[in-house]
Scaffold this motif. Structure first.
Motif, PDB file in Angstrom:
ATOM      1  N   ASN A 199      37.028  45.610 -74.461  1.00  0.00           N
ATOM      2  CA  ASN A 199      36.332  46.461 -73.503  1.00  0.00           C
ATOM      3  C   ASN A 199      36.068  45.651 -72.238  1.00  0.00           C
ATOM      4  O   ASN A 199      35.057  44.974 -72.114  1.00  0.00           O
ATOM      5  CB  ASN A 199      35.024  46.934 -74.154  1.00  0.00           C
ATOM      6  N   PHE A 200      37.001  45.715 -71.309  1.00  0.00           N
ATOM      7  CA  PHE A 200      36.881  44.852 -70.124  1.00  0.00           C
ATOM      8  C   PHE A 200      36.542  45.650 -68.869  1.00  0.00           C
ATOM      9  O   PHE A 200      36.889  46.824 -68.753  1.00  0.00           O
ATOM     10  CB  PHE A 200      38.149  44.036 -69.908  1.00  0.00           C
ATOM     11  N   SER A 201      35.864  44.981 -67.944  1.00  0.00           N
ATOM     12  CA  SER A 201      35.501  45.625 -66.679  1.00  0.00           C
ATOM     13  C   SER A 201      36.600  45.407 -65.643  1.00  0.00           C
ATOM     14  O   SER A 201      36.732  46.168 -64.688  1.00  0.00           O
ATOM     15  CB  SER A 201      34.170  45.080 -66.159  1.00  0.00           C
ATOM     16  N   ALA A 202      37.378  44.349 -65.817  1.00  0.00           N
ATOM     17  CA  ALA A 202      38.457  44.073 -64.873  1.00  0.00           C
ATOM     18  C   ALA A 202      39.456  43.136 -65.523  1.00  0.00           C
ATOM     19  O   ALA A 202      39.143  42.443 -66.499  1.00  0.00           O
ATOM     20  CB  ALA A 202      37.908  43.433 -63.601  1.00  0.00           C
ATOM     21  N   VAL A 256      48.092  33.048 -66.038  1.00  0.00           N
ATOM     22  CA  VAL A 256      47.129  33.246 -67.128  1.00  0.00           C
ATOM     23  C   VAL A 256      46.394  34.559 -66.868  1.00  0.00           C
ATOM     24  O   VAL A 256      45.667  34.675 -65.875  1.00  0.00           O
ATOM     25  CB  VAL A 256      46.123  32.073 -67.199  1.00  0.00           C
ATOM     26  N   GLU A 257      46.626  35.539 -67.732  1.00  0.00           N
ATOM     27  CA  GLU A 257      45.976  36.846 -67.572  1.00  0.00           C
ATOM     28  C   GLU A 257      44.674  36.865 -68.363  1.00  0.00           C
ATOM     29  O   GLU A 257      44.652  36.504 -69.543  1.00  0.00           O
ATOM     30  CB  GLU A 257      46.888  37.959 -68.082  1.00  0.00           C
ATOM     31  N   LEU A 258      43.620  37.334 -67.717  1.00  0.00           N
ATOM     32  CA  LEU A 258      42.285  37.299 -68.318  1.00  0.00           C
ATOM     33  C   LEU A 258      41.616  38.666 -68.237  1.00  0.00           C
ATOM     34  O   LEU A 258      41.781  39.387 -67.244  1.00  0.00           O
ATOM     35  CB  LEU A 258      41.411  36.294 -67.557  1.00  0.00           C
ATOM     36  N   PHE A 259      40.844  38.985 -69.283  1.00  0.00           N
ATOM     37  CA  PHE A 259      39.973  40.159 -69.233  1.00  0.00           C
ATOM     38  C   PHE A 259      38.565  39.697 -68.879  1.00  0.00           C
ATOM     39  O   PHE A 259      38.083  38.701 -69.430  1.00  0.00           O
ATOM     40  CB  PHE A 259      39.934  40.859 -70.600  1.00  0.00           C
ATOM     41  N   VAL A 260      37.924  40.431 -67.982  1.00  0.00           N
ATOM     42  CA  VAL A 260      36.530  40.142 -67.644  1.00  0.00           C
ATOM     43  C   VAL A 260      35.651  41.041 -68.510  1.00  0.00           C
ATOM     44  O   VAL A 260      35.780  42.273 -68.460  1.00  0.00           O
ATOM     45  CB  VAL A 260      36.254  40.424 -66.152  1.00  0.00           C
ATOM     46  N   PRO A 287      31.550  41.449 -70.660  1.00  0.00           N
ATOM     47  CA  PRO A 287      30.161  40.955 -70.662  1.00  0.00           C
ATOM     48  C   PRO A 287      30.032  39.635 -71.419  1.00  0.00           C
ATOM     49  O   PRO A 287      29.123  38.844 -71.161  1.00  0.00           O
ATOM     50  CB  PRO A 287      29.396  42.067 -71.382  1.00  0.00           C
ATOM     51  N   GLN A 288      30.945  39.354 -72.331  1.00  0.00           N
ATOM     52  CA  GLN A 288      30.909  38.106 -73.098  1.00  0.00           C
ATOM     53  C   GLN A 288      31.702  36.987 -72.402  1.00  0.00           C
ATOM     54  O   GLN A 288      31.954  35.944 -72.996  1.00  0.00           O
ATOM     55  CB  GLN A 288      31.474  38.314 -74.517  1.00  0.00           C
ATOM     56  N   GLY A 289      32.073  37.212 -71.174  1.00  0.00           N
ATOM     57  CA  GLY A 289      32.825  36.197 -70.442  1.00  0.00           C
ATOM     58  C   GLY A 289      34.306  36.527 -70.385  1.00  0.00           C
ATOM     59  O   GLY A 289      34.704  37.681 -70.599  1.00  0.00           O
ATOM     60  N   LEU A 290      35.133  35.534 -70.126  1.00  0.00           N
ATOM     61  CA  LEU A 290      36.573  35.754 -69.939  1.00  0.00           C
ATOM     62  C   LEU A 290      37.314  35.671 -71.271  1.00  0.00           C
ATOM     63  O   LEU A 290      37.093  34.754 -72.062  1.00  0.00           O
ATOM     64  CB  LEU A 290      37.135  34.697 -68.975  1.00  0.00           C
ATOM     65  N   ILE A 291      38.180  36.616 -71.468  1.00  0.00           N
ATOM     66  CA  ILE A 291      39.015  36.641 -72.675  1.00  0.00           C
ATOM     67  C   ILE A 291      40.462  36.499 -72.215  1.00  0.00           C
ATOM     68  O   ILE A 291      40.907  37.216 -71.314  1.00  0.00           O
ATOM     69  CB  ILE A 291      38.799  37.965 -73.443  1.00  0.00           C
ATOM     70  N   VAL A 292      41.189  35.564 -72.824  1.00  0.00           N
ATOM     71  CA  VAL A 292      42.584  35.356 -72.412  1.00  0.00           C
ATOM     72  C   VAL A 292      43.451  36.461 -72.992  1.00  0.00           C
ATOM     73  O   VAL A 292      43.496  36.636 -74.208  1.00  0.00           O
ATOM     74  CB  VAL A 292      43.112  33.977 -72.867  1.00  0.00           C
ATOM     75  N   ASN A 293      44.119  37.205 -72.139  1.00  0.00           N
ATOM     76  CA  ASN A 293      45.046  38.241 -72.598  1.00  0.00           C
ATOM     77  C   ASN A 293      46.382  37.617 -72.965  1.00  0.00           C
ATOM     78  O   ASN A 293      46.790  37.648 -74.114  1.00  0.00           O
ATOM     79  CB  ASN A 293      45.226  39.310 -71.523  1.00  0.00           C
ATOM     80  N   GLU A 294      47.042  37.003 -71.990  1.00  0.00           N
ATOM     81  CA  GLU A 294      48.265  36.278 -72.331  1.00  0.00           C
ATOM     82  C   GLU A 294      48.594  35.252 -71.278  1.00  0.00           C
ATOM     83  O   GLU A 294      48.060  35.271 -70.172  1.00  0.00           O
ATOM     84  CB  GLU A 294      49.441  37.237 -72.574  1.00  0.00           C
TER      85      GLU A 294
END
Lengths: 359, 359
Positions: A189-192, A257-261, A263-270
């Protein structure tokens, strides 16, 4: 050997595996440094071939062609990560490949990649390897729905992916994998969605371009906007995280490096061990763009200055978007970058435009 | 024919006569617009060939090679003005040449060029045609010393020129012309040398880049600085004057106009019907640089936006200046542009660097 060879002097040749638009723009960047490029590409009339010193048209299992290609170049790089392992083995017997094999091994398989990232204590989507109905069932119980089933290898631009909205869709989804090894990934569940284009030189120096914010549609990148709307803390996190990945791989070259923003911080997508579509904005907002940065790293040159000096919205021109070129060519804010592809197809990336906004 | 052909669509090919660094950078610019380039060059291993779709290595009197070249391209342009007339006649029977023949005719001969400029009521240095000792004597009486004797044709980078400080040097100076038709030009007492890079589209639209200030040494351009130190009135004069030249020639493409700044206003030194060394700064300070502007014009596209967004000092890297590349590559203000020339020679242009100064 490496110490004698690098930095590559004027007139040296960089071998590029893959002749698409990324290879094309890499070859142009190499020319600014007085270096030549030789393209290896199975398909006829590759876009990169229009601006390359030499082109080899051959399959990745053509041993003679691979040997001759390797013998004609000083170092080898690539514009896509799904190069057959046997071809890489053959090429590496002759020449250094940059970025190195470890980066390819890790990024060629979505499970291996996520294992690597979580091993660095970085956050990823919840995931599990899926080989059959039984492992898919277990994965769905652990991860829940909605989730996405993807092939572990060879996916790009949303291909080889299917959403599972409820457990009863498991069988249909698995059938879509056509028996290929797969991975189930939980929805994030990402904001950006942002990406960092980072580079690491042969000397270990790391430089990152300003993070960009991406919008995808139908699995294909549509726009990247810089600056991304990202709090300063996360902006720093994004760059540090990318540097950590590059260092862990002893990486030489540019990586996306693709990242999801969240509430828990940055999550690496791929991660993509190459120049990246979301870094095309650098062509019109940095003295040294991602393509030249990659060539500098691969050639053993010092990295250049990638400081951003303008705001940009990069928009991909996909399929019939090419019909908009006459209008875009008249728009003073637009820098055009067209790929010279012979045939327009739906979903095919035909070019991009950087809309530059100056303060 | 012209209306059907232009604007050239994706995948079209531009033929470029001459394979040096100007052709090289034109080919790179064409690639951004999805266009290909075919280079015609008598010399082996031309710098432009490293980034071109095709190269023809043949002499300008090779009729078959000229015919085949013309047949393979959609329009023809050039990177230097001293192309043999017979070759142009042959090529023009097949394809449109842009900029047109009138611009070439005028600029190939220093006397014709000055006649053309004074015919437009523009100021030039005092001049007179010199064919023999008698006409030189008359010219020296009219123009005085110091003055410069130059060959009417084929001069570049200060070659084919000799200063005459007093009338008794006339005989020696004439001997240096080797019997070639010459021109005597009076010295101009100038405070600065500036140039305007101007473009005119096939639709008659004219656009000029900001004037740059040039420093020559030993007849070779060393640096161009933008903005030039030029009063606003003369800045406007420079652009209007360039536009007048382009319109008078019904010009299509980019032209370099070199000007002397004097207390009596601007004096035209010379015009070059092509992209120009003093316009290289545009690569790192404009969305559309002189190379893309030329390709746009030649291809019948609308001109692009050449607004300057940064201050720049362009410095040519000549001969052994190439040894400075490792240091320049580490300098964050420097954008490198190297030509990939195989052999370093004294006085040879090996590359240039744009030092970008941002406000």
């Amino acid at each position: 050997m490496t110490q004698d060879l690098f930095p590559l002097p004027q007139g040296s040749t960089i071998g590029i595996l893959g002749g698409g638009q990324l290879g094309r723009m890499l070859s142009v960047a190499a020319s600014r440094l007085g270096l030549r490029c030789h393209i290896f590409e199975p398909g006829a009339n590759p876009p990169a071939g229009h601006v390359a010193d030499a082109v080899t048209t051959a399959a990745y299992d053509d041993a003679d062609a691979l040997d001759a290609f390797a013998a004609s170049v000083d170092v080898i790089t690539y514009e896509f990560e799904n190069i057959p392992t046997e071809a890489l083995d053959r090429l590496e017997a002759h020449r250094v490949i940059r970025p190195g094999r470890e980066a390819l091994r890790v990024s060629q398989d979505r499970v291996t990649e996520k294992d690597f990232l979580t091993g660095l204590s970085l956050q990823t989507a919840p995931y599990a390897a899926v080989d059959d109905a039984e492992s898919l069932k277990a994965a769905l119980e652990a991860i829940g729905t909605p989730s996405i089933l993807k092939t572990r290898r060879f996916g790009y631009d949303g291909k080889g992916q299917v959403r599972i909205m409820s457990p009863d869709q498991a069988e249909t989804a698995l059938a879509e994998m056509n028996g290929a090894p797969a991975i189930l990934e939980g929805f994030v569940n990402f904001s950006a969605e942002v990406s960092v284009i980072a580079a690491r030189g042969a000397d270990g120096q790391v430089a990152a371009f300003d993070p960009g914010e991406n919008v995808h549609r139908e699995g294909i990148l549509r726009t990247t906007t810089v600056p991304a709307t990202l709090p300063q803390r996360l902006r720093t996190d994004a760059v540090l995280l990318a540097a950590r990945i590059l260092n862990a791989l002893d990486y030489v070259g540019v990586m996306g490096v693709e990242l999801f923003v969240t509430p828990q911080g940055l999550i690496v997508n791929e991660i993509a061990p190459r120049v990246h579509n979301s870094g095309h904005w650098t062509q019109n907002a940095c003295t040294v763009d991602q393509f030249e940065q990659h060539i500098r790293a691969v050639a053993g040159w010092p990295l250049g200055d990638g400081t951003r000096f303008a705001d940009v919205v990069m928009e991909n021109l996909i399929g019939d978007d090419l019909d908009r070129v006459p209008g875009l060519a008249r728009d003073p804010s637009c820098a055009l970058h067209l790929y010279g592809k012979a045939e327009v197809k739906a979903g095919r990336k035909m070019g991009h435009v950087n809309r530059v906004i100056r303060g």
